[in-house]
Design a protein around this motif. Structure first.
Motif, PDB file in Angstrom:
ATOM      1  N   SER A   1       0.826  -1.204   0.000  1.00 40.92           N
ATOM      2  CA  SER A   1       0.000   0.000   0.000  1.00 40.92           C
ATOM      3  C   SER A   1       0.863   1.258   0.000  1.00 40.92           C
ATOM      4  CB  SER A   1      -0.923   0.012   1.221  1.00 40.92           C
ATOM      5  OG  SER A   1      -1.829  -1.056   1.174  1.00 40.92           O
ATOM      6  N   GLU A   2       1.937   1.223   0.775  1.00 42.17           N
ATOM      7  CA  GLU A   2       2.823   2.382   0.817  1.00 42.17           C
ATOM      8  C   GLU A   2       3.587   2.547  -0.484  1.00 42.17           C
ATOM      9  OE1 GLU A   2       6.412   4.247   3.592  1.00 42.17           O
ATOM     10  OE2 GLU A   2       5.021   2.755   4.425  1.00 42.17           O
ATOM     11  N   LEU A   3       4.007   1.436  -1.086  1.00 42.56           N
ATOM     12  CA  LEU A   3       4.718   1.506  -2.364  1.00 42.56           C
ATOM     13  C   LEU A   3       3.808   2.026  -3.473  1.00 42.56           C
ATOM     14  CD1 LEU A   3       6.786  -1.819  -2.375  1.00 42.56           C
ATOM     15  CD2 LEU A   3       7.613   0.489  -1.899  1.00 42.56           C
ATOM     16  N   ALA A   4       2.510   1.743  -3.359  1.00 40.91           N
ATOM     17  CA  ALA A   4       1.559   2.178  -4.383  1.00 40.91           C
ATOM     18  C   ALA A   4       1.103   3.613  -4.188  1.00 40.91           C
ATOM     19  CB  ALA A   4       0.337   1.252  -4.374  1.00 40.91           C
ATOM     20  N   ASN A   5       1.582   4.250  -3.132  1.00 37.21           N
ATOM     21  CA  ASN A   5       1.186   5.631  -2.830  1.00 37.21           C
ATOM     22  C   ASN A   5       2.347   6.582  -3.110  1.00 37.21           C
ATOM     23  OD1 ASN A   5      -0.022   7.928  -1.876  1.00 37.21           O
ATOM     24  ND2 ASN A   5       0.023   7.333   0.286  1.00 37.21           N
ATOM     25  N   PRO A   6       2.238   7.438  -4.124  1.00 37.34           N
ATOM     26  CA  PRO A   6       3.318   8.387  -4.428  1.00 37.34           C
ATOM     27  C   PRO A   6       3.657   9.298  -3.248  1.00 37.34           C
ATOM     28  CG  PRO A   6       1.735   8.309  -6.228  1.00 37.34           C
ATOM     29  CD  PRO A   6       1.128   7.559  -5.071  1.00 37.34           C
ATOM     30  N   LYS A   7       2.736   9.428  -2.302  1.00 44.56           N
ATOM     31  CA  LYS A   7       2.961  10.278  -1.130  1.00 44.56           C
ATOM     32  C   LYS A   7       3.556   9.486   0.040  1.00 44.56           C
ATOM     33  CE  LYS A   7      -0.911  13.266  -2.394  1.00 44.56           C
ATOM     34  NZ  LYS A   7      -2.240  13.789  -1.978  1.00 44.56           N
ATOM     35  N   GLY A   8       4.026   8.274  -0.235  1.00 43.81           N
ATOM     36  CA  GLY A   8       4.627   7.461   0.813  1.00 43.81           C
ATOM     37  C   GLY A   8       3.605   7.012   1.833  1.00 43.81           C
ATOM     38  N   ASP A   9       3.916   7.198   3.116  1.00 42.63           N
ATOM     39  CA  ASP A   9       3.011   6.748   4.170  1.00 42.63           C
ATOM     40  C   ASP A   9       1.992   7.797   4.581  1.00 42.63           C
ATOM     41  OD1 ASP A   9       4.935   8.412   5.266  1.00 42.63           O
ATOM     42  OD2 ASP A   9       4.926   7.397   7.206  1.00 42.63           O
ATOM     43  N   VAL A  10       1.968   8.918   3.861  1.00 41.24           N
ATOM     44  CA  VAL A  10       1.009   9.985   4.165  1.00 41.24           C
ATOM     45  C   VAL A  10      -0.417   9.485   3.926  1.00 41.24           C
ATOM     46  CG1 VAL A  10       0.198  12.292   3.575  1.00 41.24           C
ATOM     47  CG2 VAL A  10       2.657  11.787   3.599  1.00 41.24           C
ATOM     48  N   GLY A  11      -1.244   9.602   4.926  1.00 40.61           N
ATOM     49  CA  GLY A  11      -2.642   9.211   4.802  1.00 40.61           C
ATOM     50  C   GLY A  11      -2.899   7.739   5.044  1.00 40.61           C
ATOM     51  N   LEU A  12      -1.849   6.953   5.278  1.00 44.00           N
ATOM     52  CA  LEU A  12      -2.018   5.527   5.523  1.00 44.00           C
ATOM     53  C   LEU A  12      -2.138   5.248   7.021  1.00 44.00           C
ATOM     54  CD1 LEU A  12       0.556   3.968   3.017  1.00 44.00           C
ATOM     55  CD2 LEU A  12      -1.896   4.301   2.697  1.00 44.00           C
TER      56      LEU A  12
ATOM     57  N   LYS B   1      15.623   0.311  -6.599  1.00 45.50           N
ATOM     58  CA  LYS B   1      15.567   1.102  -7.836  1.00 45.50           C
ATOM     59  C   LYS B   1      14.556   2.236  -7.704  1.00 45.50           C
ATOM     60  CE  LYS B   1      14.994   0.517 -12.836  1.00 45.50           C
ATOM     61  NZ  LYS B   1      14.704  -0.480 -13.918  1.00 45.50           N
ATOM     62  N   LEU B   2      13.395   1.929  -7.133  1.00 49.71           N
ATOM     63  CA  LEU B   2      12.374   2.959  -6.910  1.00 49.71           C
ATOM     64  C   LEU B   2      12.903   4.028  -5.971  1.00 49.71           C
ATOM     65  CD1 LEU B   2       9.477   4.118  -6.937  1.00 49.71           C
ATOM     66  CD2 LEU B   2       8.910   2.477  -5.121  1.00 49.71           C
ATOM     67  N   ASN B   3      13.628   3.629  -4.958  1.00 52.66           N
ATOM     68  CA  ASN B   3      14.156   4.555  -3.960  1.00 52.66           C
ATOM     69  C   ASN B   3      15.123   5.566  -4.572  1.00 52.66           C
ATOM     70  OD1 ASN B   3      14.479   5.393  -1.133  1.00 52.66           O
ATOM     71  ND2 ASN B   3      16.546   4.558  -1.320  1.00 52.66           N
ATOM     72  N   LEU B   4      15.816   5.193  -5.639  1.00 53.56           N
ATOM     73  CA  LEU B   4      16.743   6.108  -6.308  1.00 53.56           C
ATOM     74  C   LEU B   4      15.998   7.256  -6.987  1.00 53.56           C
ATOM     75  CD1 LEU B   4      19.221   3.540  -7.936  1.00 53.56           C
ATOM     76  CD2 LEU B   4      19.602   4.948  -5.904  1.00 53.56           C
ATOM     77  N   GLU B   5      14.771   6.992  -7.412  1.00 56.73           N
ATOM     78  CA  GLU B   5      13.976   8.010  -8.099  1.00 56.73           C
ATOM     79  C   GLU B   5      12.992   8.708  -7.169  1.00 56.73           C
ATOM     80  OE1 GLU B   5      12.056   6.424 -11.523  1.00 56.73           O
ATOM     81  OE2 GLU B   5      13.861   5.401 -12.265  1.00 56.73           O
ATOM     82  N   ASN B   6      12.408   7.934  -6.276  1.00 52.48           N
ATOM     83  CA  ASN B   6      11.412   8.476  -5.346  1.00 52.48           C
ATOM     84  C   ASN B   6      11.696   7.899  -3.963  1.00 52.48           C
ATOM     85  OD1 ASN B   6       9.259   9.708  -7.348  1.00 52.48           O
ATOM     86  ND2 ASN B   6       9.793   7.679  -8.149  1.00 52.48           N
ATOM     87  N   PRO B   7      12.374   8.651  -3.108  1.00 54.57           N
ATOM     88  CA  PRO B   7      12.783   8.138  -1.791  1.00 54.57           C
ATOM     89  C   PRO B   7      11.629   7.533  -1.001  1.00 54.57           C
ATOM     90  CG  PRO B   7      13.810  10.248  -2.206  1.00 54.57           C
ATOM     91  CD  PRO B   7      12.821  10.046  -3.322  1.00 54.57           C
ATOM     92  N   ILE B   8      11.887   6.366  -0.421  1.00 52.36           N
ATOM     93  CA  ILE B   8      10.907   5.698   0.429  1.00 52.36           C
ATOM     94  C   ILE B   8      11.517   5.502   1.816  1.00 52.36           C
ATOM     95  CG2 ILE B   8       9.823   4.481  -1.492  1.00 52.36           C
ATOM     96  CD1 ILE B   8      11.380   1.991  -0.586  1.00 52.36           C
ATOM     97  N   ARG B   9      10.693   5.141   2.779  1.00 60.87           N
ATOM     98  CA  ARG B   9      11.199   4.949   4.138  1.00 60.87           C
ATOM     99  C   ARG B   9      12.153   3.751   4.185  1.00 60.87           C
ATOM    100  NH1 ARG B   9       8.260   3.427   8.036  1.00 60.87           N
ATOM    101  NH2 ARG B   9       6.655   2.437   6.758  1.00 60.87           N
ATOM    102  N   ASN B  10      13.205   3.884   4.958  1.00 66.70           N
ATOM    103  CA  ASN B  10      14.220   2.839   5.045  1.00 66.70           C
ATOM    104  C   ASN B  10      13.675   1.552   5.650  1.00 66.70           C
ATOM    105  OD1 ASN B  10      17.117   2.130   4.729  1.00 66.70           O
ATOM    106  ND2 ASN B  10      17.018   1.882   6.952  1.00 66.70           N
ATOM    107  N   GLU B  11      12.627   1.655   6.483  1.00 61.56           N
ATOM    108  CA  GLU B  11      12.054   0.464   7.111  1.00 61.56           C
ATOM    109  C   GLU B  11      11.575  -0.556   6.074  1.00 61.56           C
ATOM    110  OE1 GLU B  11      11.707   3.637  10.252  1.00 61.56           O
ATOM    111  OE2 GLU B  11      11.521   3.493   8.064  1.00 61.56           O
ATOM    112  N   ILE B  12      11.108  -0.064   4.932  1.00 61.42           N
ATOM    113  CA  ILE B  12      10.628  -0.978   3.891  1.00 61.42           C
ATOM    114  C   ILE B  12      11.779  -1.795   3.321  1.00 61.42           C
ATOM    115  CG2 ILE B  12       9.661  -1.077   1.552  1.00 61.42           C
ATOM    116  CD1 ILE B  12       7.790   1.155   2.314  1.00 61.42           C
TER     117      ILE B  12
END
Length: 327
Positions: free
Chosen positions: A69-80, A137-148
């Motif tokens: 769910s978080e990966l599918a959200n361009p806003k990261g964990d916002v709103g989850l 690879k996704l993290n290089l373009e759109n930073p995600i939380r390190n926990e993932i």
């Protein structure tokens, strides 16, 4: 309600916030591969032998839906409402540590297989590694939380350990089938361990003990916990005689490997203090294994003492496993 919407017929799809992207988008590759992991986990649950393994895989499936769910959200964990956090990672690491104590990893390169239950877990492990690479690879373009990233990394480690755990369980099951076939026992007739069967297991265990150069005491008991055969190798400690018999007795009494009781007998476990009962006859560390027939009825147990816990477990398992190879 129709299952098809036709909205993706031109190669596009919607993300969690409604954004439309090509199905080849790096974000789609990331959570799509995680979806593959979930499907393979479901397949693995249908093949594994241990209920403990199936329960672990089921919990991971549910957590991966949260991660996706978080990966599918361009806003990261916002709103989850839910997200993968340190607590989930700690749980994975705890399971890795617990199960590692129950198996013999060795130092050699492990070739996946030959059993279905372990082979499918290696498949899940490799797909998880691919999912991890896609998320990097996704993290290089759109930073995600390190926990993932940490979660996926630990998950592949846990799957490796579970594969080895299932492999050893399958080996023990196959060994018992080999023993019964060798001595002419049909499924309906194999209700107890004979002296001849006990001697086969003792000789196999003794061979492994000699191989690792650790003198052991090896005990075989029947379904009532009564001693059938015992061998004390030259140089084995006197104290190991009683410990060996008690390990076999404990396995029969609780219908589980003595290593499983280690967790349950800890201060926060449901059997805390069990080792003080029955005049201290219950052993709560590895080296004892119950023996079941093909009807899943317990017919006895093997107990080994003389080395450290991992060595005792290795030799006890060899009492069953080495029969497979005709040793």
């Amino acid at each position: 309600m129709s299952i098809y919407t036709k909205t993706g017929d031109k190669g596009g799809t919607g993300l969690l916030d409604g954004t439309r992207v090509p199905k080849s988008d790096v974000r789609l590759e990331a959570y799509g591969t995680v979806d593959e992991v979930v499907s393979f986990l479901a397949l693995a649950r249908a093949f594994v032998l241990q209920e403990e393994t199936a329960d672990i895989l089921g919990k991971i499936e549910r957590e991966l839906f949260v991660l996706s769910s978080e990966l599918a959200n361009p806003k990261g964990d916002v709103g989850l409402k839910n997200k993968i956090c340190k607590e989930h990672i700690d749980w994975l690491e705890d399971k890795i540590d617990i199960i590692s104590e129950k198996i013999n990893l060795g130092r050699d390169f492990i070739v996946p297989g030959p059993y279905k239950s372990s082979a499918i877990l290696h498949v899940v492990r490799t797909v998880t590694r691919r999912a991890e690479r896609q998320v990097v690879k996704l993290n290089l373009e759109n930073p995600i939380r390190n926990e993932i990233l940490v979660y996926l990394n630990r998950l592949s480690d846990l799957l490796f350990i579970l594969a080895k755990y299932e492999e050893e369980e399958a080996a023990i099951k196959k060994a018992m089938e080999k023993i019964k076939a060798e001595f002419g026992y049909e499924k309906k007739d194999c209700q107890q361990i004979t002296l001849e069967m006990a001697e086969v297991m003792i000789n196999a265990a003794k061979q492994k003990a000699e191989e690792i150069n650790v003198p052991m005491v090896i005990s075989i008991v029947d379904s009532g916990g009564h001693l059938i055969a015992l061998e004390r190798m030259n140089g084995a400690l006197l104290a190991s005689i009683e410990i060996s018999m008690n390990k076999a007795y404990t396995s029969v009494a609780f219908k589980m490997p003595t290593s499983n009781l280690d967790i349950m007998a800890r201060p926060d476990g449901e059997l805390y203090g069990i080792n003080t009962l029955n005049d201290g006859k219950y052993v709560t560390f590895g080296g004892g294994f119950p023996i079941f027939n093909t009807d899943n009825k317990i017919i006895g147990a093997i107990g080994v003492s003389g080395g450290n816990v991992k060595e005792d477990m290795m030799v006890a398992k060899a009492g069953l496993e080495m029969v497979i190879e005709g040793s």
